[in-house]
Design a protein around this motif. Structure first.
Motif, PDB file in Angstrom:
ATOM      1  N   ASP A 155      14.442  67.388  23.986  1.00 29.84           N
ATOM      2  CA  ASP A 155      15.701  66.826  23.495  1.00 29.84           C
ATOM      3  C   ASP A 155      15.593  66.783  21.968  1.00 29.84           C
ATOM      4  O   ASP A 155      15.072  65.830  21.384  1.00 29.84           O
ATOM      5  CB  ASP A 155      15.909  65.420  24.068  1.00 29.84           C
ATOM      6  N   GLU A 206      17.648  66.422  19.574  1.00 30.97           N
ATOM      7  CA  GLU A 206      18.327  65.329  18.883  1.00 30.97           C
ATOM      8  C   GLU A 206      17.470  64.067  18.912  1.00 30.97           C
ATOM      9  O   GLU A 206      17.325  63.377  17.901  1.00 30.97           O
ATOM     10  CB  GLU A 206      19.685  65.058  19.543  1.00 30.97           C
ATOM     11  N   THR A 249      18.661  75.383  22.402  1.00 30.60           N
ATOM     12  CA  THR A 249      17.431  74.600  22.486  1.00 30.60           C
ATOM     13  C   THR A 249      16.666  74.743  21.185  1.00 30.60           C
ATOM     14  O   THR A 249      17.032  75.514  20.296  1.00 30.60           O
ATOM     15  CB  THR A 249      16.517  75.105  23.627  1.00 30.60           C
TER      16      THR A 249
END
Length: 357
Positions: free
Chosen positions: A148, A150, A209
């Motif tokens: 992830d 972020e 990604t």
């Protein structure tokens, strides 16, 4: 002083490096520096600092193409991934002051194990261990693509929209930068043909990604034990946010199947992956798709892009050789090998999407 000795001196002023490390890590009684000969891009120095084994990464001396050899980009992503499942070394320090050793650099802890290039370690020489080696390689890539970005602070690490278009444009510009010098020796007309096809056939990314940008067998390390355990992923200088299938296509370029034609001049894939037990490219793709849920479509584009990029890397190397900015013995070989890499890209384009894996 020979050209090679002069180049070694330009990599690092050992006294200046010692003074800087002492100021940030504390003084020690034992200090030694050894240049790692294995890489062909950024320079890697093994540093003994007291009882610590460290690694210093810096770009090569001399002018480089814009955005190439960005070691602080490596530091940024390695720092962000420290608490994730991605298998990375621990970073220690980064220095933006180019006056210390002539460039920016960063320092990381040294891992123990093997980086596998031309031959498998004896301890992995059974079918079951070879199979596991391939699985570990794919699993570690899947872990990168499942981060992830972020949440770990990499939301501004790149602009995933338009990643493939920028890749084509960037690598065409790398050729152009290299051609400023290398075209005095020989030209490669097919670069324009391949570049135009890539521009006209960019597929839509299946997802966005974190991408490594240079993911392959000799950019990871396997620990010293058995069965094979991948303990570290290195060389993150081209990492960004974008299309994960670009990483998969890149990895496949360096993996040979038993029924592949014999190695050709300029091929970069080791031949030992043809041995019994190693997964085929198809099996690697199948495992990746199961691990990530991402289907490998538009293979022709990704394989051609990889070969095009390989040519661009080689052409930059050849310029650096012609300008006296490298002591790497592989660089002069690029005069003949880059045209072969570009021809390989043409072959992928002409093959279509059926049966390429």
């Amino acid at each position: 002083m020979s050209a090679e000795d002069d180049y070694e001196t330009r990599i690092a002023d050992e006294e200046a490096l010692a003074a800087h490390l002492g100021s940030v890590l504390g003084e020690v009684d034992t200090y030694a520096v050894e240049r790692h000969e294995g890489g062909h891009s950024n320079e890697t120095l093994f540093v003994t600092w007291g009882d610590r084994d460290l690694v210093v990464r810096r770009p090569p001396p001399g002018e480089t193409a814009e955005s190439a050899h960005d070691v602080l980009r490596e530091y940024t992503v390695l720092s962000a991934l420290g608490d994730t499942d991605v298998r990375t070394p621990t970073v220690v320090h980064a220095c933006e002051d180019e006056s210390v050793i002539g460039s920016e650099f960063y320092v990381m802890e040294q891992l123990a194990g093997d980086v596998i290039r031309d031959e498998e370690p004896d301890r992995f020489g059974t079918p079951a261990r070879r199979e596991r080696l391939g699985e570990e390689l794919v699993d570690a890539l899947a872990e990168i693509h499942q981060v992830d970005y972020e949440a770990v602070g990499l939301g501004d690490f790149g602009h995933p929209e338009g990643y493939l278009e920028r890749q084509v444009d960037r690598w065409w510009k790398q050729y152009e930068w290299a051609f400023e010098v290398t075209e005095e020796v020989r030209s490669i007309p097919a670069v324009a043909e391949v570049g135009e096809w890539l521009e006209e056939n960019v597929p839509e990314a299946p997802t966005h990604t974190l991408v490594h940008g240079d993911y392959k067998l000799d950019n990871v390390m396997f620990g010293p034990g058995i069965p094979p355990e991948l303990v570290g992923v290195f060389d993150w200088e081209m990492s960004t946010l974008g299309d994960p299938l670009a990483d998969l296509g890149w990895m496949l370029h360096f993996w040979r199947d038993p029924d592949d034609p014999g190695p050709r001049e300029g091929d970069s894939a080791p031949v030992f992956t043809e041995r019994e037990g190693y997964p085929t490219r198809r099996e690697l793709v199948d495992r990746y798709e199961r691990q990530t849920g991402i289907e490998f479509e538009n293979e022709r584009f990704y394989r051609a892009l990889t070969a095009f990029k390989m040519g661009g890397i080689g052409e930059m190397f050849f310029r650096r050789y012609l300008e006296g900015n490298s002591a790497d013995p592989t660089y002069p070989l690029m005069e003949e090998q880059v045209p072969l890499r570009v021809q390989r890209a043409k072959e992928f384009i002409e093959a279509g999407d059926d049966g390429l894996v």
